[in-house]
Scaffold this active site. Structure first.
Site, PDB file in Angstrom:
ATOM      1  N   CYS A   1      29.230-108.891 -16.670  1.00 37.68           N
ATOM      2  CA  CYS A   1      27.837-108.523 -16.454  1.00 37.68           C
ATOM      3  C   CYS A   1      27.658-108.498 -14.945  1.00 37.68           C
ATOM      4  O   CYS A   1      27.495-109.554 -14.325  1.00 37.68           O
ATOM      5  CB  CYS A   1      26.880-109.513 -17.104  1.00 37.68           C
TER       6      CYS A   1
ATOM      7  N   CYS B   1      24.150-109.904 -13.721  1.00 34.14           N
ATOM      8  CA  CYS B   1      23.796-111.323 -13.848  1.00 34.14           C
ATOM      9  C   CYS B   1      24.809-112.058 -14.709  1.00 34.14           C
ATOM     10  O   CYS B   1      25.877-112.431 -14.226  1.00 34.14           O
ATOM     11  CB  CYS B   1      22.380-111.494 -14.388  1.00 34.14           C
ATOM     12  N   SER B   2      24.504-112.218 -16.005  1.00 31.02           N
ATOM     13  CA  SER B   2      25.338-113.124 -16.794  1.00 31.02           C
ATOM     14  C   SER B   2      25.285-112.861 -18.292  1.00 31.02           C
ATOM     15  O   SER B   2      25.526-113.769 -19.072  1.00 31.02           O
ATOM     16  CB  SER B   2      24.883-114.563 -16.527  1.00 31.02           C
ATOM     17  N   CYS B   3      24.969-111.639 -18.716  1.00 28.37           N
ATOM     18  CA  CYS B   3      24.909-111.343 -20.153  1.00 28.37           C
ATOM     19  C   CYS B   3      26.246-111.696 -20.797  1.00 28.37           C
ATOM     20  O   CYS B   3      27.307-111.359 -20.275  1.00 28.37           O
ATOM     21  CB  CYS B   3      24.591-109.872 -20.392  1.00 28.37           C
TER      22      CYS B   3
END
Lengths: 220, 205
Positions: free
Chosen positions: B109, B112-114
């Site tokens: 991702c 961000c951080s999916c």
């Protein structure tokens, strides 16, 4: 927004450092932040796209030097202040000082925990059929909104191929900014590495993004 | 920092960072509790869930089942949310992508951080940090080398950037020498990183 969060393709950050036997949280406060974010989403206080925009809006130098959950904390605080659910005076005092607006789903309680163990659904029906089909060549629009978007810079202006149609979903570019859900078709668009990074790129590499219909033009 | 008891606090510059963050977070929790927005006991339960109940074991069970049950594997690759929904609850829009001798999949991702929380738990720090997010889409072979993974140079590498609410789970290749193993034995060799695409299943010799 063209923030420092949009990192795809940047150089200079060094090697990936893996921490063996990493704990779920490195400090107890990290777990509280994660839980507060989940709870305030579930009770209707804020939505995921508002949260993302708040994190992306953290000044670049702070963003790069803060731990992940510190960014979550800073983003949560900003969203709560922006939405006037919490006042700056209350943050300074460490207590609630005045009445705040009620939330759509009330207090997040123990009975609600089961619900947040499963991801929410962002799929919404739309009236129009998808404008693109699998196999279509598409050019990603060159957009640079100062607001929230999920179209990363490294694919803007580039030509890819529609590989999957993933249904129609809440459009983050609207939902982050009070524009409602405004659902849009969502596609997996795949690019060759050479298209993204130039002729010297590894010919065996392909990269895809999931892109909403307003990000796409037919490539003719 | 060397004498600090928490070597992995990534806010390296301030010795007082930990206590300052603790105080700020506690104050916010107090405010939200006093306003009736959250019940602290519910927050406890969320933390406990991610510390003890939801982790890569969930994904490993799915992979092991796909390795042993062709009908399940087909259903998983057709519609992962639906297939896994027959085993337990899972959110929408999970996509399982299969590694083959011709193609290796890797998930990132960049924004961000999916991450597929229900399958793998909360993402590790490296997944959320700048080195991985920046390089995975431009130099995936270099990133794999950081993980000690080297693939044949003709293998296609497919990177999936999770930029929407779809989530991806890599279905790694079943290692040779595991014929006849039970689902439980197989699940034990399915590592978290093998389901992100930065590792391979670990067979202990």
């Amino acid at each position: 927004m063209n923030g420092v969060h949009d990192m795809g393709g940047m150089d200079g950050f060094g090697k990936v450092e893996v921490e063996p036997n990493e704990p779920t949280f490195h400090h107890p406060w990290e777990g509280r932040v994660m839980a507060m974010v989940r709870a305030m989403g579930a009770n209707g206080g804020l939505n995921i796209d508002m949260q993302r925009f708040s994190r992306e809006s953290i000044p670049p130098a702070v963003y790069l030097s803060s731990s992940y959950y510190k960014k979550w904390f800073l983003g949560l605080m900003r969203t709560l202040l922006d939405r006037k659910l919490v006042g700056a005076d209350e943050v300074a005092a460490g207590h609630s000082l005045h009445k705040s607006p009620p939330l759509p789903r009330g207090t997040f309680g123990v009975k609600d925990v089961e619900r947040v163990k499963t991801r929410g659904s962002f799929q919404r029906d739309v009236a129009n059929p998808p404008a693109f089909k699998v196999g279509d060549k598409v050019r990603m629009k060159n957009i640079n909104p100062p607001t929230h978007t999920r179209l990363p810079r490294y694919v803007r202006g580039h030509v890819g191929t529609i590989e999957r149609i993933n249904g129609s979903h809440v459009f983050p570019d609207s939902y982050a900014h009070g524009g409602g859900e405004n659902p849009q078709w969502l596609y997996t668009v795949v690019f060759s590495a050479a298209e993204l990074w130039g002729a010297d790129a590894d010919a065996t590499v392909k990269v895809s993004v999931d892109a909403f219909e307003p990000y796409l033009d037919h490539d003719r | 920092m060397a004498t600090h008891e928490h070597d992995h606090d990534h806010d390296h510059d301030h010795g007082s960072e930990l206590s300052e963050m603790q105080l700020r977070v506690r104050a916010l929790e107090t405010i939200l509790t006093e306003k009736g927005y959250v019940d602290p006991a519910a927050l406890d339960a969320i933390v406990e869930t991610y510390e003890t109940k939801i982790g890569p074991r969930n994904g490993a069970r799915v992979v092991a089942k796909a390795w042993t049950d062709p009908a399940f594997k087909k259903a998983l690759l057709d519609d992962a949310s639906k297939a896994i929904g027959t085993l337990g609850r899972v959110g929408d829009h999970l996509i399982a992508v299969e590694n083959t001798p011709q193609r290796h999949n890797m998930v990132v991702c960049t924004l961000c951080s999916c991450y597929p929380w229900e399958m793998l738990g909360l993402p590790p720090v490296w997944y959320k940090a700048a080195p991985y997010r920046s390089r995975a889409v431009k130099d995936p072979r270099g990133v794999l080398a950081d993980f000690g993974v080297s693939l044949p140079k003709e293998t296609e590498i497919r990177v999936w950037d999770s930029t929407a609410e779809t989530r991806f789970l890599v279905l790694p290749m079943r290692p040779a020498g595991t014929e006849g193993w039970s689902e439980e034995q197989l699940a034990a060799i399915v590592t978290r990183d093998s389901m992100i695409g930065t590792g391979l299943p670990k067979v202990l010799s």
